[in-house]
Design a protein around this motif. Structure first.
Motif, PDB file in Angstrom:
ATOM      1  N   GLY A  41      -6.410  32.139   5.564  1.00  0.00           N
ATOM      2  CA  GLY A  41      -6.693  32.426   4.166  1.00  0.00           C
ATOM      3  C   GLY A  41      -5.587  32.301   3.358  1.00  0.00           C
ATOM      4  N   SER A  42      -4.395  31.400   3.695  1.00  0.00           N
ATOM      5  CA  SER A  42      -3.077  31.144   3.215  1.00  0.00           C
ATOM      6  C   SER A  42      -3.553  30.152   1.736  1.00  0.00           C
ATOM      7  N   GLY A  43      -4.473  29.434   1.892  1.00  0.00           N
ATOM      8  CA  GLY A  43      -4.741  28.453   0.840  1.00  0.00           C
ATOM      9  C   GLY A  43      -4.462  27.121   1.294  1.00  0.00           C
ATOM     10  N   LYS A  44      -3.870  26.890   2.594  1.00  0.00           N
ATOM     11  CA  LYS A  44      -3.896  25.353   3.114  1.00  0.00           C
ATOM     12  C   LYS A  44      -5.026  24.497   2.860  1.00  0.00           C
ATOM     13  N   THR A  45      -6.148  24.932   3.252  1.00  0.00           N
ATOM     14  CA  THR A  45      -7.310  24.165   3.134  1.00  0.00           C
ATOM     15  C   THR A  45      -7.756  23.673   1.682  1.00  0.00           C
ATOM     16  N   THR A  46      -7.552  24.923   0.800  1.00  0.00           N
ATOM     17  CA  THR A  46      -7.693  24.751  -0.625  1.00  0.00           C
ATOM     18  C   THR A  46      -6.821  23.545  -1.325  1.00  0.00           C
ATOM     19  N   LEU A  47      -5.532  23.765  -0.837  1.00  0.00           N
ATOM     20  CA  LEU A  47      -4.484  22.785  -1.261  1.00  0.00           C
ATOM     21  C   LEU A  47      -5.007  21.364  -0.840  1.00  0.00           C
ATOM     22  N   LEU A  48      -5.473  21.185   0.487  1.00  0.00           N
ATOM     23  CA  LEU A  48      -5.601  19.861   0.917  1.00  0.00           C
ATOM     24  C   LEU A  48      -7.027  19.421   0.167  1.00  0.00           C
ATOM     25  N   LYS A  49      -7.927  20.316  -0.072  1.00  0.00           N
ATOM     26  CA  LYS A  49      -9.116  19.660  -0.844  1.00  0.00           C
ATOM     27  C   LYS A  49      -8.679  19.476  -2.445  1.00  0.00           C
ATOM     28  N   CYS A  50      -7.621  20.159  -2.957  1.00  0.00           N
ATOM     29  CA  CYS A  50      -7.244  19.613  -4.235  1.00  0.00           C
ATOM     30  C   CYS A  50      -6.236  18.205  -4.144  1.00  0.00           C
ATOM     31  N   LEU A  51      -5.772  18.054  -3.055  1.00  0.00           N
ATOM     32  CA  LEU A  51      -5.128  16.838  -2.734  1.00  0.00           C
ATOM     33  C   LEU A  51      -6.082  15.726  -2.734  1.00  0.00           C
ATOM     34  N   LEU A  52      -7.413  15.877  -2.107  1.00  0.00           N
ATOM     35  CA  LEU A  52      -8.420  14.986  -1.684  1.00  0.00           C
ATOM     36  C   LEU A  52      -9.277  14.608  -2.986  1.00  0.00           C
ATOM     37  N   GLY A  53      -9.030  15.464  -4.085  1.00  0.00           N
ATOM     38  CA  GLY A  53      -9.903  15.301  -5.185  1.00  0.00           C
ATOM     39  C   GLY A  53     -11.228  16.138  -5.165  1.00  0.00           C
ATOM     40  N   LEU A  54     -11.250  17.034  -4.144  1.00  0.00           N
ATOM     41  CA  LEU A  54     -12.536  17.485  -3.926  1.00  0.00           C
ATOM     42  C   LEU A  54     -12.605  18.918  -4.746  1.00  0.00           C
ATOM     43  N   LEU A  55     -11.328  19.388  -4.920  1.00  0.00           N
ATOM     44  CA  LEU A  55     -11.369  20.635  -5.987  1.00  0.00           C
ATOM     45  C   LEU A  55     -10.315  20.053  -6.873  1.00  0.00           C
ATOM     46  N   LYS A  56     -10.507  20.899  -8.298  1.00  0.00           N
ATOM     47  CA  LYS A  56      -9.722  20.799  -9.403  1.00  0.00           C
ATOM     48  C   LYS A  56      -8.964  21.795  -9.824  1.00  0.00           C
ATOM     49  N   PRO A  57      -7.813  21.997  -9.523  1.00  0.00           N
ATOM     50  CA  PRO A  57      -6.728  23.176 -10.045  1.00  0.00           C
ATOM     51  C   PRO A  57      -6.929  23.597 -11.589  1.00  0.00           C
ATOM     52  N   GLN A  58      -7.210  24.953 -11.722  1.00  0.00           N
ATOM     53  CA  GLN A  58      -7.376  25.294 -12.818  1.00  0.00           C
ATOM     54  C   GLN A  58      -6.322  25.291 -13.641  1.00  0.00           C
ATOM     55  N   GLN A  59      -4.847  25.146 -13.228  1.00  0.00           N
ATOM     56  CA  GLN A  59      -3.672  24.626 -13.873  1.00  0.00           C
ATOM     57  C   GLN A  59      -3.004  23.800 -13.055  1.00  0.00           C
ATOM     58  N   GLY A  60      -1.878  23.064 -13.659  1.00  0.00           N
ATOM     59  CA  GLY A  60      -1.135  22.158 -12.759  1.00  0.00           C
ATOM     60  C   GLY A  60      -1.430  20.945 -12.852  1.00  0.00           C
ATOM     61  N   GLU A  61      -0.611  20.037 -11.957  1.00  0.00           N
ATOM     62  CA  GLU A  61      -0.834  18.507 -12.039  1.00  0.00           C
ATOM     63  C   GLU A  61      -0.503  18.118 -10.654  1.00  0.00           C
ATOM     64  N   ILE A  62      -1.429  16.897 -10.200  1.00  0.00           N
ATOM     65  CA  ILE A  62      -1.105  16.609  -8.815  1.00  0.00           C
ATOM     66  C   ILE A  62      -1.098  14.906  -9.252  1.00  0.00           C
ATOM     67  N   LYS A  63      -0.082  14.545  -8.627  1.00  0.00           N
ATOM     68  CA  LYS A  63       0.119  12.872  -8.700  1.00  0.00           C
ATOM     69  C   LYS A  63      -0.026  12.429  -7.033  1.00  0.00           C
ATOM     70  N   LEU A  64      -0.716  11.155  -6.953  1.00  0.00           N
ATOM     71  CA  LEU A  64      -0.660  10.352  -5.785  1.00  0.00           C
ATOM     72  C   LEU A  64      -0.273   9.001  -6.206  1.00  0.00           C
ATOM     73  N   PHE A  65       0.984   8.731  -5.350  1.00  0.00           N
ATOM     74  CA  PHE A  65       1.527   7.481  -5.507  1.00  0.00           C
ATOM     75  C   PHE A  65       1.894   7.307  -6.889  1.00  0.00           C
ATOM     76  N   GLY A  66       2.550   8.282  -7.544  1.00  0.00           N
ATOM     77  CA  GLY A  66       2.954   8.191  -8.999  1.00  0.00           C
ATOM     78  C   GLY A  66       1.768   8.322 -10.110  1.00  0.00           C
ATOM     79  N   GLN A  67       0.558   8.175  -9.620  1.00  0.00           N
ATOM     80  CA  GLN A  67      -0.601   8.206 -10.504  1.00  0.00           C
ATOM     81  C   GLN A  67      -1.157   9.679 -11.005  1.00  0.00           C
ATOM     82  N   GLN A  68      -1.566  10.180 -12.010  1.00  0.00           N
ATOM     83  CA  GLN A  68      -2.259  11.426 -11.840  1.00  0.00           C
ATOM     84  C   GLN A  68      -3.563  11.270 -11.149  1.00  0.00           C
ATOM     85  N   ILE A  69      -4.108  12.266 -10.449  1.00  0.00           N
ATOM     86  CA  ILE A  69      -4.999  12.459  -9.612  1.00  0.00           C
ATOM     87  C   ILE A  69      -6.295  12.055 -10.229  1.00  0.00           C
ATOM     88  N   GLU A  70      -6.499  12.313 -11.321  1.00  0.00           N
ATOM     89  CA  GLU A  70      -7.828  12.123 -11.996  1.00  0.00           C
ATOM     90  C   GLU A  70      -7.968  10.539 -12.515  1.00  0.00           C
TER      91      GLU A  70
END
Length: 253
Positions: A41-70
């Motif tokens: 329950g530490s958030g590891k799987t949630t973080l993965l889902k955010c990285l894979l674009g399956l969940l969208k964080p309420q705040q903050g920014e994720i970039k993949l290869f220099g590009q915003q995930i959106e």
């Protein structure tokens, strides 16, 4: 300066008013092998889902290869192997070759014929995970560890730059696990694939990975594995909220 593969800044995620990720900052450099560890329950799987674009964080920014995930479109550059891969339906009538070649469908289309080059890629992927002699074998006839290798081959057949593995050794015996880590090291060092390995088992991975990120809602530690190993036991117990000897598999968020 080399562009990081992943940049996470000020990421927060809340499930039904319960904060699961809090102000996460994490950068993953090209060519690194990151172990992402934390208790249930530490958030590891949630973080993965955010990285894979399956969940969208309420705040903050994720970039993949220099590009915003959106705006990110090149999802074939990211391979993913879930822990559910080893609960695969063993009665499924497909050979290892067919399972691995299904990883190319996003590139060649579902009903397109494979070229000789495509077939070569499939055999190369199978060879890189040590399953060449099982290529024509039905996937259901393989052991759990061999099946998991086949799913990794499927994930890498499209030449991803990043491979994410979520608890890939659950239910796999100790000797197979050792061989498995050697294979991951080969993918990382020889094929240049950036790896993220999610695990509850700190002891097993710290001598295999180049970097460790320790997460329990917050990011408690991110650095190279040598610095991680030098942390005191009481510091680690504080991160985890309990003794490290009672870690169990992460089947929650």
């Amino acid at each position: 300066m080399i562009q990081p593969v992943i940049e996470i800044n000020h990421v927060n995620f809340t499930y039904e008013r319960q904060r699961v990720l809090e102000d996460i900052h994490l950068t993953v450099e090209k060519g690194s092998f990151l172990g992402l560890v934390g208790p249930n329950g530490s958030g590891k799987t949630t973080l993965l889902k955010c990285l894979l674009g399956l969940l969208k964080p309420q705040q903050g920014e994720i970039k993949l290869f220099g590009q915003q995930i959106e705006k990110f479109k090149n999802w074939h550059e990211i391979g993913f192997v879930s822990q559910k891969a080893n609960s695969f339906n063993t009665g499924f009538p497909a050979s290892v070759f067919e399972v691995v070649s299904s990883g190319l469908t996003s590139k060649i289309g579902l009903f397109k014929f494979m070229t000789a080059q495509d077939r070569r890629k499939v055999y190369d992927a199978i060879e890189s995970v040590g399953l060449t002699k099982f290529a024509k074998r039905n996937i259901g006839e393989l052991s759990g560890g061999q099946q998991q290798r086949a799913f990794i081959a499927r994930a890498i057949v499209s030449n991803p730059k990043l491979l994410i593995l979520d608890e890939p050794t659950v239910g796999v015996d100790a000797q197979t696990v050792q061989n498995f880590y050697e294979m991951l090291t080969h993918l990382n060092k020889n094929l240049g694939i950036t790896l993220i390995l999610v695990s509850h088992d700190i002891g097993a991975i710290t001598d295999k990975v180049s970097h460790v990120a320790c997460i329990n809602k917050n990011l408690y530690f991110h650095g190279n594995s040598k610095d991680f190993e030098s942390l005191k036991d009481d510091e680690m117990s504080e991160f985890y909220g309990h003794s490290l000897h009672v870690l169990t598999h992460d089947h929650s968020h």
